[in-house]
Motif scaffolding. Structure first.
Motif, PDB file in Angstrom:
ATOM      1  N   LEU A   6     135.145  31.316 -39.570  1.00  0.00           N
ATOM      2  CA  LEU A   6     134.057  30.730 -38.782  1.00  0.00           C
ATOM      3  C   LEU A   6     134.398  30.742 -37.298  1.00  0.00           C
ATOM      4  O   LEU A   6     133.550  31.037 -36.447  1.00  0.00           O
ATOM      5  CB  LEU A   6     133.790  29.307 -39.258  1.00  0.00           C
ATOM      6  N   GLY A   7     135.665  30.433 -36.986  1.00  0.00           N
ATOM      7  CA  GLY A   7     136.103  30.467 -35.594  1.00  0.00           C
ATOM      8  C   GLY A   7     136.030  31.860 -35.011  1.00  0.00           C
ATOM      9  O   GLY A   7     135.637  32.041 -33.849  1.00  0.00           O
ATOM     10  N   LYS A   8     136.391  32.879 -35.813  1.00  0.00           N
ATOM     11  CA  LYS A   8     136.316  34.270 -35.338  1.00  0.00           C
ATOM     12  C   LYS A   8     134.880  34.665 -35.041  1.00  0.00           C
ATOM     13  O   LYS A   8     134.590  35.276 -34.008  1.00  0.00           O
ATOM     14  CB  LYS A   8     136.926  35.205 -36.381  1.00  0.00           C
ATOM     15  N   HIS A   9     133.977  34.316 -35.964  1.00  0.00           N
ATOM     16  CA  HIS A   9     132.563  34.661 -35.751  1.00  0.00           C
ATOM     17  C   HIS A   9     131.994  33.911 -34.545  1.00  0.00           C
ATOM     18  O   HIS A   9     131.189  34.464 -33.789  1.00  0.00           O
ATOM     19  CB  HIS A   9     131.754  34.345 -37.004  1.00  0.00           C
ATOM     20  N   ALA A  10     132.416  32.667 -34.371  1.00  0.00           N
ATOM     21  CA  ALA A  10     131.944  31.892 -33.225  1.00  0.00           C
ATOM     22  C   ALA A  10     132.445  32.494 -31.920  1.00  0.00           C
ATOM     23  O   ALA A  10     131.712  32.545 -30.917  1.00  0.00           O
ATOM     24  CB  ALA A  10     132.406  30.437 -33.348  1.00  0.00           C
ATOM     25  N   PHE A  11     133.694  32.974 -31.921  1.00  0.00           N
ATOM     26  CA  PHE A  11     134.257  33.607 -30.728  1.00  0.00           C
ATOM     27  C   PHE A  11     133.479  34.872 -30.361  1.00  0.00           C
ATOM     28  O   PHE A  11     133.135  35.094 -29.195  1.00  0.00           O
ATOM     29  CB  PHE A  11     135.726  33.943 -30.969  1.00  0.00           C
ATOM     30  N   VAL A  12     133.192  35.702 -31.368  1.00  0.00           N
ATOM     31  CA  VAL A  12     132.447  36.945 -31.112  1.00  0.00           C
ATOM     32  C   VAL A  12     131.047  36.626 -30.606  1.00  0.00           C
ATOM     33  O   VAL A  12     130.557  37.244 -29.645  1.00  0.00           O
ATOM     34  CB  VAL A  12     132.380  37.801 -32.392  1.00  0.00           C
ATOM     35  N   ALA A  13     130.385  35.632 -31.235  1.00  0.00           N
ATOM     36  CA  ALA A  13     129.026  35.265 -30.816  1.00  0.00           C
ATOM     37  C   ALA A  13     129.019  34.732 -29.382  1.00  0.00           C
ATOM     38  O   ALA A  13     128.131  35.078 -28.586  1.00  0.00           O
ATOM     39  CB  ALA A  13     128.452  34.221 -31.768  1.00  0.00           C
ATOM     40  N   ALA A  14     130.012  33.919 -29.044  1.00  0.00           N
ATOM     41  CA  ALA A  14     130.097  33.379 -27.688  1.00  0.00           C
ATOM     42  C   ALA A  14     130.355  34.485 -26.678  1.00  0.00           C
ATOM     43  O   ALA A  14     129.793  34.487 -25.572  1.00  0.00           O
ATOM     44  CB  ALA A  14     131.200  32.325 -27.612  1.00  0.00           C
ATOM     45  N   ALA A  15     131.201  35.455 -27.039  1.00  0.00           N
ATOM     46  CA  ALA A  15     131.494  36.571 -26.137  1.00  0.00           C
ATOM     47  C   ALA A  15     130.251  37.417 -25.894  1.00  0.00           C
ATOM     48  O   ALA A  15     129.963  37.821 -24.759  1.00  0.00           O
ATOM     49  CB  ALA A  15     132.615  37.428 -26.723  1.00  0.00           C
ATOM     50  N   VAL A  16     129.497  37.686 -26.960  1.00  0.00           N
ATOM     51  CA  VAL A  16     128.266  38.480 -26.823  1.00  0.00           C
ATOM     52  C   VAL A  16     127.253  37.744 -25.952  1.00  0.00           C
ATOM     53  O   VAL A  16     126.621  38.338 -25.066  1.00  0.00           O
ATOM     54  CB  VAL A  16     127.668  38.787 -28.209  1.00  0.00           C
ATOM     55  N   LEU A  17     127.097  36.452 -26.192  1.00  0.00           N
ATOM     56  CA  LEU A  17     126.162  35.659 -25.385  1.00  0.00           C
ATOM     57  C   LEU A  17     126.588  35.640 -23.923  1.00  0.00           C
ATOM     58  O   LEU A  17     125.749  35.769 -23.017  1.00  0.00           O
ATOM     59  CB  LEU A  17     126.085  34.237 -25.938  1.00  0.00           C
ATOM     60  N   GLY A  18     127.886  35.490 -23.687  1.00  0.00           N
ATOM     61  CA  GLY A  18     128.378  35.487 -22.318  1.00  0.00           C
ATOM     62  C   GLY A  18     128.118  36.801 -21.609  1.00  0.00           C
ATOM     63  O   GLY A  18     127.703  36.821 -20.437  1.00  0.00           O
ATOM     64  N   LEU A  19     128.335  37.923 -22.313  1.00  0.00           N
ATOM     65  CA  LEU A  19     128.078  39.238 -21.715  1.00  0.00           C
ATOM     66  C   LEU A  19     126.586  39.442 -21.460  1.00  0.00           C
ATOM     67  O   LEU A  19     126.198  40.041 -20.467  1.00  0.00           O
ATOM     68  CB  LEU A  19     128.616  40.339 -22.629  1.00  0.00           C
TER      69      LEU A  19
END
Length: 328
Positions: A6-19
């Motif tokens: 869940l933490g990995k998916h949250a990290f990827v989602a946050a990175a995509v949103l930030g970009l």
């Protein structure tokens, strides 16, 4: 799904949103810099497929990257814009074709000999564009008309403008990341993982490893070609330095810095390496020492590798272990 996943998916989602939101928070310099980093991240993912997933240390990635850039310029009309729908696949096919040629011969060797053969193929391509009129020599060649993304008479995006091109690169990065993530979970990806772990055992189990490795080499070449195409469109210019072995070395450092064996590590390593390079080249920060930026960058990378054996992707686990004694 456990907490770590869940933490990995949250990290990827946050990175995509930030970009996705970054252009709203920064100026033209920031957009241009992050666009370049995302292109290098695509190139790093292409090498991650070979090194991290298959165990093939390749020094020819720059040739696959640069040839697509040159193809983008040479195949574009000199008086009008080409269509992205055919130009992009053509450039990826050029890199994929050279990867097929390179891999068919170099994969018959192993270890350091494989590294040297791929380096030789890269240097061969480098000198072709450097020493012949085909590539414009050391001066390089210009892309005067950037390709268009259109359907019929309706232009979807003007790639000559930084913002639409930024989001195109972001979509390409997400697409490549998703494709490789699915590939890693497929039968083909598991075969590559087995080859990486123990190729002799895979052969004993009845797998012909050569076709798997060659297929991985060609897929990697096509992805590197995508990155090379995007880089040529971004700058509107290509020169022989795109095929230099220094670029292959830099991309290898990116995936080691981020963490081998992790797609997120390849992307993270591309961002970390390029941002560190920009930092040490900044005269506003380092003054006259910025002329010797290689020294500062090299020391920082050595420190990161020594202190983070699993790369930047392993930093959270290392912090948990030091603070809470959690080795998971």
């Amino acid at each position: 799904m456990n907490g770590m996943q869940l933490g990995k998916h949250a990290f990827v989602a946050a990175a995509v949103l930030g970009l996705a939101l970054l252009p709203l928070l920064t100026g033209s310099f920031g957009v241009d810099l992050v666009t370049k980093i995302m292109i290098f991240a695509i190139l790093a993912l292409s090498l991650e497929l070979l090194v991290g997933m298959t165990g093939l240390v390749c020094f020819g990635q720059s040739a696959l990257f640069g040839l697509a850039g040159y193809a983008a310029v040479k195949l574009s009309p000199e008086s009008d814009s080409a269509s992205l729908w055919w130009l992009l696949p053509a450039c990826m096919a050029v890199s994929g074709g050279y990867a097929l040629f390179m891999g068919a011969l170099s994969l018959r060797t192993k270890g350091v000999y494989f590294i040297m053969v791929t380096l030789a193929f890269a240097q061969m391509a480098y000198y072709v564009v450097h020493d012949t009129p085909l590539g414009g020599g050391t001066d390089g060649i210009y892309l005067y008309f950037k390709p268009t993304l259109a359907i019929g008479g309706w232009t979807i995006a003007d790639l000559d403008k930084p913002l639409p091109f930024y989001y195109l690169v972001l979509l390409c990065l997400l697409g490549v990341f998703a494709k490789l993530a699915l590939l890693a979970r497929s039968r083909f990806g598991r075969a590559l993982a087995g080859i990486h772990a123990n190729e002799q055992r895979m052969r004993a189990a009845g797998f012909s490893t050569y076709p798997y490795k060659l297929a991985a080499f060609v897929v990697s070449g096509c992805i590197a070609g995508l990155a090379g195409f995007l880089f040529a469109v971004k700058d509107g210019f290509v020169n022989p330095e795109l095929l230099s072995w220094h670029l292959s070395g830099s991309v290898l450092i990116m995936i080691i810095l981020g963490g081998l064996g992790h797609l997120r590590g390849a992307v993270l390593g591309a961002f970390a390496f390029t941002l560190l390079q920009e930092l040490f080249q900044s005269e506003a920060v380092f003054g006259p020492f910025a002329k010797h930026w290689h020294l500062g960058l090299g020391v920082t990378i050595i420190a990161c590798v020594a202190l983070l054996p699993n790369g930047l992707i392993g930093l959270p686990a290392l912090v948990r272990q030091r603070l809470f004694g959690d080795s998971k």
